[in-house]
Design a protein around this motif. Structure first.
Motif, PDB file in Angstrom:
ATOM      1  N   LEU A 121       0.847  -1.201   0.000  1.00 51.06           N
ATOM      2  CA  LEU A 121       0.000   0.000   0.000  1.00 51.06           C
ATOM      3  C   LEU A 121       0.887   1.258   0.000  1.00 51.06           C
ATOM      4  O   LEU A 121       0.609   2.234  -0.712  1.00 51.06           O
ATOM      5  CB  LEU A 121      -0.878  -0.025   1.256  1.00 51.06           C
ATOM      6  CG  LEU A 121      -2.091   0.881   1.319  1.00 51.06           C
ATOM      7  CD1 LEU A 121      -3.020   0.615   0.151  1.00 51.06           C
ATOM      8  CD2 LEU A 121      -2.830   0.667   2.638  1.00 51.06           C
ATOM      9  N   ALA A 122       1.949   1.191   0.789  1.00 53.27           N
ATOM     10  CA  ALA A 122       2.881   2.327   0.840  1.00 53.27           C
ATOM     11  C   ALA A 122       3.575   2.513  -0.507  1.00 53.27           C
ATOM     12  O   ALA A 122       3.825   3.640  -0.942  1.00 53.27           O
ATOM     13  CB  ALA A 122       3.910   2.100   1.941  1.00 53.27           C
ATOM     14  N   ILE A 123       3.879   1.402  -1.169  1.00 55.10           N
ATOM     15  CA  ILE A 123       4.497   1.491  -2.499  1.00 55.10           C
ATOM     16  C   ILE A 123       3.489   2.099  -3.484  1.00 55.10           C
ATOM     17  O   ILE A 123       3.819   2.969  -4.284  1.00 55.10           O
ATOM     18  CB  ILE A 123       4.966   0.095  -2.985  1.00 55.10           C
ATOM     19  CG1 ILE A 123       6.104  -0.419  -2.095  1.00 55.10           C
ATOM     20  CG2 ILE A 123       5.401   0.146  -4.451  1.00 55.10           C
ATOM     21  CD1 ILE A 123       6.477  -1.883  -2.320  1.00 55.10           C
ATOM     22  N   ALA A 124       2.222   1.652  -3.378  1.00 58.36           N
ATOM     23  CA  ALA A 124       1.176   2.123  -4.303  1.00 58.36           C
ATOM     24  C   ALA A 124       1.042   3.647  -4.238  1.00 58.36           C
ATOM     25  O   ALA A 124       0.986   4.319  -5.271  1.00 58.36           O
ATOM     26  CB  ALA A 124      -0.157   1.463  -3.964  1.00 58.36           C
ATOM     27  N   GLN A 125       1.013   4.206  -3.025  1.00 59.68           N
ATOM     28  CA  GLN A 125       0.828   5.663  -2.928  1.00 59.68           C
ATOM     29  C   GLN A 125       2.006   6.413  -3.548  1.00 59.68           C
ATOM     30  O   GLN A 125       1.829   7.521  -4.061  1.00 59.68           O
ATOM     31  CB  GLN A 125       0.557   6.084  -1.475  1.00 59.68           C
ATOM     32  CG  GLN A 125       1.647   5.843  -0.455  1.00 59.68           C
ATOM     33  CD  GLN A 125       2.770   6.856  -0.493  1.00 59.68           C
ATOM     34  OE1 GLN A 125       2.575   7.980  -0.932  1.00 59.68           O
ATOM     35  NE2 GLN A 125       3.959   6.447  -0.060  1.00 59.68           N
ATOM     36  N   ALA A 126       3.200   5.799  -3.498  1.00 61.04           N
ATOM     37  CA  ALA A 126       4.363   6.477  -4.094  1.00 61.04           C
ATOM     38  C   ALA A 126       4.241   6.559  -5.617  1.00 61.04           C
ATOM     39  O   ALA A 126       4.805   7.449  -6.244  1.00 61.04           O
ATOM     40  CB  ALA A 126       5.648   5.752  -3.697  1.00 61.04           C
ATOM     41  N   PHE A 127       3.500   5.622  -6.207  1.00 65.37           N
ATOM     42  CA  PHE A 127       3.357   5.599  -7.670  1.00 65.37           C
ATOM     43  C   PHE A 127       2.246   6.516  -8.177  1.00 65.37           C
ATOM     44  O   PHE A 127       2.058   6.644  -9.386  1.00 65.37           O
ATOM     45  CB  PHE A 127       3.087   4.167  -8.146  1.00 65.37           C
ATOM     46  CG  PHE A 127       4.326   3.334  -8.265  1.00 65.37           C
ATOM     47  CD1 PHE A 127       5.196   3.497  -9.325  1.00 65.37           C
ATOM     48  CD2 PHE A 127       4.639   2.390  -7.306  1.00 65.37           C
ATOM     49  CE1 PHE A 127       6.353   2.745  -9.425  1.00 65.37           C
ATOM     50  CE2 PHE A 127       5.783   1.617  -7.393  1.00 65.37           C
ATOM     51  CZ  PHE A 127       6.644   1.800  -8.461  1.00 65.37           C
ATOM     52  N   LEU A 128       1.508   7.139  -7.258  1.00 63.21           N
ATOM     53  CA  LEU A 128       0.406   8.024  -7.687  1.00 63.21           C
ATOM     54  C   LEU A 128       0.924   9.121  -8.607  1.00 63.21           C
ATOM     55  O   LEU A 128       1.933   9.774  -8.293  1.00 63.21           O
ATOM     56  CB  LEU A 128      -0.241   8.684  -6.466  1.00 63.21           C
ATOM     57  CG  LEU A 128      -1.261   7.862  -5.678  1.00 63.21           C
ATOM     58  CD1 LEU A 128      -1.566   8.539  -4.352  1.00 63.21           C
ATOM     59  CD2 LEU A 128      -2.543   7.663  -6.478  1.00 63.21           C
ATOM     60  N   GLY A 129       0.244   9.315  -9.711  1.00 70.68           N
ATOM     61  CA  GLY A 129       0.594  10.398 -10.626  1.00 70.68           C
ATOM     62  C   GLY A 129       1.811  10.119 -11.480  1.00 70.68           C
ATOM     63  O   GLY A 129       2.303  11.018 -12.155  1.00 70.68           O
ATOM     64  N   ASP A 130       2.280   8.869 -11.454  1.00 67.16           N
ATOM     65  CA  ASP A 130       3.418   8.465 -12.286  1.00 67.16           C
ATOM     66  C   ASP A 130       4.581   9.455 -12.152  1.00 67.16           C
ATOM     67  O   ASP A 130       4.954  10.141 -13.110  1.00 67.16           O
ATOM     68  CB  ASP A 130       2.951   8.406 -13.763  1.00 67.16           C
ATOM     69  CG  ASP A 130       3.608   7.251 -14.471  1.00 67.16           C
ATOM     70  OD1 ASP A 130       4.374   6.520 -13.825  1.00 67.16           O
ATOM     71  OD2 ASP A 130       3.359   7.092 -15.674  1.00 67.16           O
ATOM     72  N   PRO A 131       5.196   9.561 -10.968  1.00 70.22           N
ATOM     73  CA  PRO A 131       6.177  10.625 -10.714  1.00 70.22           C
ATOM     74  C   PRO A 131       7.475  10.454 -11.500  1.00 70.22           C
ATOM     75  O   PRO A 131       7.871   9.340 -11.841  1.00 70.22           O
ATOM     76  CB  PRO A 131       6.438  10.501  -9.210  1.00 70.22           C
ATOM     77  CG  PRO A 131       6.071   9.111  -8.859  1.00 70.22           C
ATOM     78  CD  PRO A 131       4.993   8.692  -9.803  1.00 70.22           C
ATOM     79  N   ASP A 132       8.144  11.591 -11.748  1.00 69.02           N
ATOM     80  CA  ASP A 132       9.437  11.567 -12.455  1.00 69.02           C
ATOM     81  C   ASP A 132      10.573  11.161 -11.527  1.00 69.02           C
ATOM     82  O   ASP A 132      11.606  10.689 -11.976  1.00 69.02           O
ATOM     83  CB  ASP A 132       9.749  12.969 -13.015  1.00 69.02           C
ATOM     84  CG  ASP A 132       8.769  13.377 -14.087  1.00 69.02           C
ATOM     85  OD1 ASP A 132       8.299  12.482 -14.813  1.00 69.02           O
ATOM     86  OD2 ASP A 132       8.455  14.566 -14.191  1.00 69.02           O
TER      87      ASP A 132
END
Lengths: 288, 277
Positions: free
Chosen positions: A147-158
Motif C-alpha cells: 500500500l505504501a508502495i502504491a501511494q508512491a506511484f500516484l501520478g506516475d512521478p518523475d
C-alpha cells in the motif's frame, strides 16, 4: 550517464552530536540507483533530503534541476515526486482505497473521477485490487508495505524515492516489485535504499555504498562485485587471514579477504564486494 | 405489437434531441419492444456509453465513507476536504466524545455547585477546560508524531500550512460548538460562561505559532502550562478565581490573537520542511 536529475554535492547533516552525513556527493540520472549500507549509514537521512522533508546543514542538492531550499522550486519538485518513507504510517481506520485516495488529494488530485481511477490503477499495480475496501488495520504487514508502495506511484512521478521498499515482502511480491519498478525506470529516476544485495544485483544499474555518512563506492553492481575479485575463497574452515568468514549451507566456509596462495578462489558476488567494503559490522547485521 | 419507431426517431431519442412528449411515449414503448430497443442500442454513441458505464462503476465500486466523513458530506463539505478532515485524529468520534463528556461534566458541576456559582471553582474549571480543549485538539490534528502520514504529506505538493489551517478551523469549530452547548447548562447563562471563547482562540493561535519552533504537542503543553499559571496567579493576586477571564484578560487575548495571526503569517513557511521536528 543520462542528464543528471539528482545532484548531491558535499551534503552534511548532524543530529545533536551525531553526524549522519559527512560531505557525501554523487550524481545520477534516469534509471534505478540503489543505496546500499548498514543501519546508521545515513541512507534514510539522505533519502529524506531527496524527498524534500529534511534540509541539509551544508552542501548542495538539486533534484530534477531544482533547488529544494527555494519554496517555489521545492513545490515544483514535490509535484513530480513519489516518496515511500522507511516506516510508512497509515490512518488505520481508513480502507486501502481511502488511504491512497487521501494521499492523492494531498498530491493535488482534486477531480474525483480522475483521482479514483488513479487510485484503482496504483492499487492494481501492486496487486491490492481485491482488498481495496478492506480496513488497513485488517491488512497484513506485506499488504501494508505494498500500500505504501502504491501511494508512491500516484501520478506516475518523475522522481521516485523508496526507503527499503522490499522489507517485509515475500519473494513473489519482491519479484513483482522489481518488475513494476524496472518497467517505469527507463525515463524516470528511482532512488531506493535496501539491505538486500540481491535487489541491487537484480534491479539497479547503479549502486552507491554508504557507511558512516560517506560514500564508499559508486558504480555498477558488476564493479561492486569486482571489488572482491580474487579475494573470495572456499575452505573447510575459517581461514586465519580472512577478514570475514561464514559457514555456507553445504558446510564449506566462504572467506573474504587476502586469499592465501593456492586458495580455492570463487567468483565474487555483489554481496561479497559489499561486505568487503563495509566490513564486519554489516556481516553482524546480516546475521541478525 | 402494432407499431415500431422509425430509425430517425430512434436516433433522435438516442442523441437526446427528441421532444419530451415523443420521448416519454417512446420510452413506454421500449419497455415492451425488443426490436426498438435494439434500434436505440445501435444508434447510441458507444464511446459515450462506455464512459457513462465507467462513471457508474466508479461510484458503485468506491468504498462507502466512514461515519465522520459521511457527517461532513451531509454538512455540505466537499468530498476531498471531507477526506482530509476524516484523517484528523482530533475529529474522531472517540475524541469528540471525550471532549463532550469533559465539557458536560464541568458544566454540570457548575450547575449543581452551591453558593455563588459565578465565583465557584467549578466555573473556573469549566472555563479553563473549554479554553484548552481546542488547543489540545489542534495540537494532535497535524504534525510529526501525531499524524501517521505526516512525512508523506510533507513531501506532497499540498502546502502543510493549508492542511493545518483546514484541520485547525474544523477542530476549533467543533470545540466551540460543543462548549457553547455545554455552557447552556450553566444556570442563568451569565456573560462569564462565554468568557472561554477569546482565550480558546488566542491559546490555539499561540500554539500554532509555537509549533513553528517545536513539535505541536510540546507547543500545546508549554502554552497550556503558561495559561494555567496565569489563571492561578491572577486568582491569588486579586482574590478572584475568575480574574483571568474578566475584562482585562479578554483585552489581552484580543492582543494575543492579533499578534499570533501576524506571526503565523510570517512563519508559515516553517511548516513546509519538517519544522518543529
Amino acid at each position: 550517464m543520462s542528464v543528471p536529475t539528482v545532484e548531491v554535492v558535499g551534503i552534511e547533516k548532524s543530529y545533536l552530536r551525531t553526524r549522519a552525513l559527512s560531505g557525501i556527493s554523487f550524481t545520477t540520472g534516469a534509471g534505478i540507483t540503489g543505496l546500499l549500507g548498514p543501519n546508521g549509514a545515513g541512507k534514510t537521512t539522505l533519502l529524506r533530503m531527496m524527498a524534500t522533508v529534511l534540509a541539509p546543514d551544508a552542501g548542495d542538492l538539486h533534484l530534477l534541476g531544482w533547488d529544494p531550499r527555494e519554496p517555489d522550486e521545492r513545490l515544483a519538485i514535490r509535484r513530480r515526486l513519489g516518496y515511500m518513507p522507511q516506516e510508512p504510517g497509515f490512518h488505520k481506520a481508513f480502507t486501502a482505497f481511502e488511504f491512497v485516495d487521501y494521499i492523492a488529494i494531498l498530491k493535488e488530485m482534486v477531480d474525483t473521477k480522475a483521482r479514483h481511477d488513479e487510485v484503482r490503477r496504483v492499487l492494481t499495480l501492486v496487486g491490492l485490487e481485491g482488498v481495496m475496501g478492506r480496513k488497513i488495520k485488517a491488512l497484513s504487514g506485506g499488504m501494508r508495505r505494498r500500500l505504501a508502495i502504491a501511494q508512491a506511484f500516484l501520478g506516475d512521478p518523475d522522481l521516485l524515492i523508496l526507503d527499503e521498499p522490499t522489507a517485509g515482502l515475500d519473494p513473489e511480491q519482491r519479484l513483482r516489485f522489481r518488475e513494476i519498478v524496472s518497467e517505469r525506470s527507463e525515463d524516470r529516476t528511482v532512488i531506493l535504499s535496501t539491505h538486500q544485495t540481491e535487489d541491487v544485483a537484480a534491479l539497479c544499474p547503479r549502486v552507491v555504498v554508504m557507511n558512516e555518512g560517506r560514500s564508499l563506492f559508486d558504480g555498477t553492481p558488476q564493479e561492486l562485485a569486482a571489488v572482491a575479485a580474487n579475494r573470495v575463497w572456499l575452505a573447510g574452515e575459517r581461514a586465519p587471514g580472512a577478514r570475514l568468514s561464514w559457514r555456507t549451507g553445504d558446510g564449506a566456509h566462504r572467506n573474504i579477504g587476502d586469499a592465501p596462495v593456492g586458495a580455492d578462489l570463487v567468483e565474487p558476488t555483489v554481496e561479497d564486494g559489499y561486505l568487503l567494503l563495509v566490513g564486519q559490522g554489516a556481516l553482524d547485521e546480516e546475521a541478525a | 405489437m402494432s407499431w415500431h419507431a422509425d430509425a430517425q426517431t430512434l436516433e433522435r431519442y438516442a442523441t437526446n434531441t427528441l421532444d419530451d412528449v415523443h420521448a416519454y411515449s417512446l420510452e413506454a414503448h421500449l419497455l415492451t419492444c425488443e426490436r426498438c430497443r435494439m434500434g436505440v442500442g445501435n444508434a447510441v454513441d458507444r464511446a459515450g456509453l462506455d464512459e457513462l458505464w465507467d462513471a457508474i462503476a466508479a461510484v458503485v465500486d468506491a468504498p462507502a465513507p466512514g461515519p465522520v466523513e459521511r457527517g461532513l458530506l451531509a454538512l455540505g463539505i466537499r468530498q476531498h476536504i471531507a477526506r482530509l478532515l476524516a484523517a484528523t485524529p482530533s475529529l474522531r468520534i472517540s475524541w469528540l466524545g471525550a471532549q463532550a463528556f469533559l465539557l458536560g461534566l464541568t458544566a454540570f458541576s457548575v450547575s449543581v455547585s452551591d453558593g455563588t456559582p459565578r465565583e465557584s471553582t467549578a466555573l473556573v474549571a469549566f472555563l479553563t477546560v473549554a479554553a484548552l480543549l481546542p488547543v489540545a485538539g489542534v495540537a494532535i490534528a497535524y504534525g510529526p508524531g501525531v499524524d501517521p502520514t505526516y512525512e508523506v504529506g510533507l513531501a506532497s505538493p499540498m502546502r502543510s500550512f493549508r492542511l493545518l489551517l483546514i484541520r485547525a478551523v474544523a477542530v476549533l469549530g467543533t470545540s466551540i460548538a460543543l462548549a457553547t452547548v455545554a455552557a447552556t447548562a450553566i444556570p442563568g447563562l451569565p456573560w462569564v460562561s462565554a468568557a472561554w471563547l477569546l482565550p480558546s482562540l488566542g491559546l490555539t493561535l499561540a500554539t500554532l505559532v509555537a509549533s513553528t519552533y517545536v513539535r505541536p504537542v510540546m507547543a500545546a503543553a508549554v502554552v497550556s502550562g503558561t495559561w494555567a499559571l496565569v489563571v492561578t496567579s491572577a486568582a491569588y493576586r486579586v482574590h478572584d478565581g475568575l480574574a483571568a477571564f474578566r475584562g482585562q484578560g479578554q483585552v489581552w487575548f484580543v492582543f494575543i490573537i492579533a499578534l499570533s495571526v501576524v506571526l503565523l503569517a510570517a512563519r508559515r513557511s516553517a511548516f513546509e520542511q519538517g519544522a518543529g521536528t
